[in-house]
Design a protein around this motif. Structure first.
Motif, mmCIF file in Angstrom:
data_model
loop_
_atom_site.group_PDB
_atom_site.id
_atom_site.type_symbol
_atom_site.label_atom_id
_atom_site.label_comp_id
_atom_site.label_asym_id
_atom_site.label_seq_id
_atom_site.Cartn_x
_atom_site.Cartn_y
_atom_site.Cartn_z
ATOM 1 N N GLU A 82 0.672 -1.299 0.025
ATOM 2 C CA GLU A 82 0.707 0.326 -0.059
ATOM 3 C C GLU A 82 1.202 1.520 0.082
ATOM 4 O OE1 GLU A 82 -3.277 0.291 -0.138
ATOM 5 O OE2 GLU A 82 -2.863 -1.292 -0.920
ATOM 6 N N TYR A 83 1.741 1.190 0.354
ATOM 7 C CA TYR A 83 2.858 2.282 1.179
ATOM 8 C C TYR A 83 3.499 2.634 -0.119
ATOM 9 C CZ TYR A 83 7.692 3.641 1.270
ATOM 10 O OH TYR A 83 9.014 4.708 1.022
ATOM 11 N N TYR A 86 1.308 3.960 -3.178
ATOM 12 C CA TYR A 86 1.198 5.410 -2.735
ATOM 13 C C TYR A 86 1.897 6.012 -3.327
ATOM 14 C CZ TYR A 86 -0.182 9.548 0.293
ATOM 15 O OH TYR A 86 -0.593 11.034 -0.009
ATOM 16 N N ARG A 164 -3.430 9.412 -4.617
ATOM 17 C CA ARG A 164 -2.493 9.184 -4.605
ATOM 18 C C ARG A 164 -1.564 10.400 -5.424
ATOM 19 N NH1 ARG A 164 -0.328 4.035 -8.026
ATOM 20 N NH2 ARG A 164 -0.031 5.319 -9.989
ATOM 21 N N TRP A 433 4.384 8.529 11.009
ATOM 22 C CA TRP A 433 4.094 8.657 9.575
ATOM 23 C C TRP A 433 4.872 7.918 9.008
ATOM 24 C CZ3 TRP A 433 0.455 11.652 8.934
ATOM 25 C CH2 TRP A 433 -0.115 12.256 9.617
ATOM 26 N N HIS A 450 0.081 13.177 2.775
ATOM 27 C CA HIS A 450 1.000 11.985 4.200
ATOM 28 C C HIS A 450 0.134 10.266 4.453
ATOM 29 C CE1 HIS A 450 -2.690 12.895 6.017
ATOM 30 N NE2 HIS A 450 -2.650 14.199 5.441
ATOM 31 N N MET A 451 1.073 10.207 5.076
ATOM 32 C CA MET A 451 0.686 8.581 5.096
ATOM 33 C C MET A 451 0.875 7.918 6.800
ATOM 34 S SD MET A 451 1.758 5.417 2.552
ATOM 35 C CE MET A 451 -0.053 4.413 2.047
ATOM 36 N N ASP A 455 -1.484 2.640 7.518
ATOM 37 C CA ASP A 455 -1.647 2.506 6.415
ATOM 38 C C ASP A 455 -1.190 2.377 5.184
ATOM 39 O OD1 ASP A 455 -4.397 3.886 7.515
ATOM 40 O OD2 ASP A 455 -3.402 5.688 6.829
ATOM 41 N N GLY A 456 -0.124 2.364 5.229
ATOM 42 C CA GLY A 456 1.478 1.668 4.265
ATOM 43 C C GLY A 456 1.824 0.474 3.888
#
Length: 522
Positions: A82-83, A86, A164, A433, A450-451, A455-456
């Motif tokens: 997921e990262y 993104y 993204r 983060w 930002h992430m 979430d990654g």
């Protein structure tokens, strides 16, 4: 632990392991190029011996660095898909440049340098190691540019269709002020590591040669050789005391003195670039720097904490034992009365800005606080080597103290540990983060780009990541043992006397396809 925790452990372990090897590669390549250049310009055979000796150690380190670096690449897609999705539009360019420009440059010319002794013209062969050194450092730049974007995202716009960021300015990404501050700091740290490595080995060899010369003379006078230890070093077998002392003065002393001055220059570079980087961090990631100093409450004329203790990893039970008044404000802004935000105020500010009242935006205070101090403390090992080595080799002297020779060997790990501590602080201090917000909005609001770490991560079950974590840890442990044993073997063996003969000068052995005078294919 869930998949997120295990994925973080795996990435942290592989990253720290890989970066143990990286600084030595970055710093040692230019130093070897300088050694070969001195031989090329002066014809002094001792610099040729030094070039081949440290070149052998460099190649061992480079090979294992490549092997461990490949695993880093795979993790992005395997554990952090997921990262990767993104940041794909941003990371694609600098990582492609790192592979196509820097890595191919260094790997191609390292190959030519390894197998080109006696086959390429000397100037061309010398150019190969310089191009390899340039490639190694260019590789570091592109990697740092990608990492710095995670610390301070620039050169992008938000793509609502793909949800993204989309890069619209490659030059802004490559010239990010975070990159321009971090790159000199990393390179200076790498030179500090490599110079300490070379200097400590040189000091140990000087002490070893002078001690053995003394023992040989005593044995010649008394006829008793029982106290004379056996040696496997080519430069010690059948060597006279005069030979050993000549090596100490003509080979090890010049190389060591060069490395010691490199330590001084690199240390100054680390301090200056670190100061610049810290000021930028106070602006871009104030939470990281507040956590690094256990600054829990906003303060004007903030003191620098030399020692703090606490029973928990939060601000409730932290007690500052030793402080330097106003010093932290000076480090942050170069003024003694500036106001710095504390962890508690920043926590409330982040929760309101991102509308996440239950999210903890503070990193692990224990890791950031002590990671920052460990980085500085470990670097002092190089200072000990530099000051002691320069003093003992003043006025054309050589190191004769076996105790200092052993101290030098024990100091070799300190810059490696300083580099690792610095990266642990940098990456752990950015938590929670994985892509930190850029607070450059004119209205003081965070950008949409930002992430959070959670979430990654990929949608794996924890057992899957546990399996790869255990396999990689065991594999890296085995590779670490191999690396240590190879380095130890060739350091103890030392440079061969046959390395003093320039290759391709009509010697039958040097013209053959099998370099029989070398320990392995180099």
């Amino acid at each position: 632990m869930d998949a997120l925790d295990v994925s973080r452990w795996q990435f942290g372990i592989t990253t720290v392991y890989h970066f143990v090897l990286v600084p030595l590669t970055i710093g040692l390549a230019p130093m070897i190029a300088i050694m070969q250049t001195v031989w090329h310009r002066t014809g002094n055979e001792q610099w040729l011996r030094a070039t081949k000796f440290f070149g052998k150690l460099f190649l061992i380190n480079f090979a294992l660095g490549v092997a461990t670096g490949i695993v880093q690449e795979f993790q992005f897609g395997m554990n952090w898909s997921e990262y990767s999705r993104y940041v794909a539009d941003v990371f694609g360019a600098p990582l492609a440049l790192e592979g196509l420009v820097a890595f191919f440059l260094e790997s191609t010319f390292i190959g030519l340098w390894i197998f080109g002794w006696g086959r390429l013209p000397r100037r061309v062969h010398l150019a190969c190691i310089w191009l390899a050194a340039i490639g190694v450092n260019a590789s570091a730049y592109f990697i740092i540019a990608a990492n710095s974007w995670m610390q301070h995202p620039v050169g992008v716009t938000w793509d609502p269709e793909r949800n993204r960021p989309a890069m619209n300015d490659l030059w802004a990404v490559l010239t990010n002020n975070t990159t321009l501050a971090a790159f000199p700091h990393v390179i200076a740290g790498a030179f500090l590591t490599a110079a300490t490595f070379v200097a400590c080995i040189g000091i140990w060899w000087m002490a070893r040669n002078t001690w053995r010369a003394k023992k040989l003379r005593e044995a010649a006078e008394t006829g008793d050789t029982t106290d004379l230890p056996e040696t496997t070093s080519p430069s010690h077998i059948d060597a006279t005391p005069e030979d050993l002392e000549r090596d100490a003065h003509q080979l090890w002393r010049p190389v060591t003195r060069m490395a010691l001055w490199f330590i001084i220059a690199a240390g100054i570079g680390v301090a200056i670039s670190g100061d610049t980087q810290a000021q930028i961090m106070f602006e871009q990631q104030p939470m990281k720097m507040a956590a690094a100093e256990s600054l829990c409450e906003t303060a004007t004329g903030a003191p620098f904490s030399v020692l703090s203790i606490g029973r928990q990893n939060n601000c409730d039970n932290i007690e500052h034992i030793i402080e330097i008044p106003n010093a932290l404000s000076f480090l942050a802004t170069h003024t003694f009365d500036s106001t710095l935000q504390g962890v508690n105020e920043l926590q409330a500010q982040y929760q309101q800005a991102f509308n996440m009242p239950g999210q903890n935006f503070a990193p692990n205070l224990f890791v950031t606080y002590w990671g920052f101090r460990a980085m500085i403390t470990w670097a002092l090992g190089s200072v000990v080597v530099a000051l002691g080595g320069l003093w003992l080799t003043r006025k054309k002297r050589v190191v004769e103290s076996r105790k200092f020779g052993l101290v030098a060997l024990w100091m070799i790990p300190t810059p490696f540990l300083a580099n690792s501590s610095g990266w642990i602080f940098t990456e752990m201090g950015r938590q929670p983060w994985v892509v930190a917000p850029n607070w450059a909005d004119p209205d003081g609001n965070p950008m949409q780009i930002h992430m959070l770490v959670q979430d990654g991560v990929s949608n794996h079950v924890a057992a899957t990541v546990w399996t790869s974590l255990i396999v990689f840890t065991l594999l890296y442990g085995a590779l670490g043992i191999v690396w240590f044993l190879l380095q130890r073997r060739y350091v103890i063996e030392g440079p061969s006397n046959s390395d003093a003969k320039p290759p391709g000068d009509g010697d039958d052995e040097s013209d053959s396809d099998e370099p029989s005078t070398l320990s392995f294919a180099y």
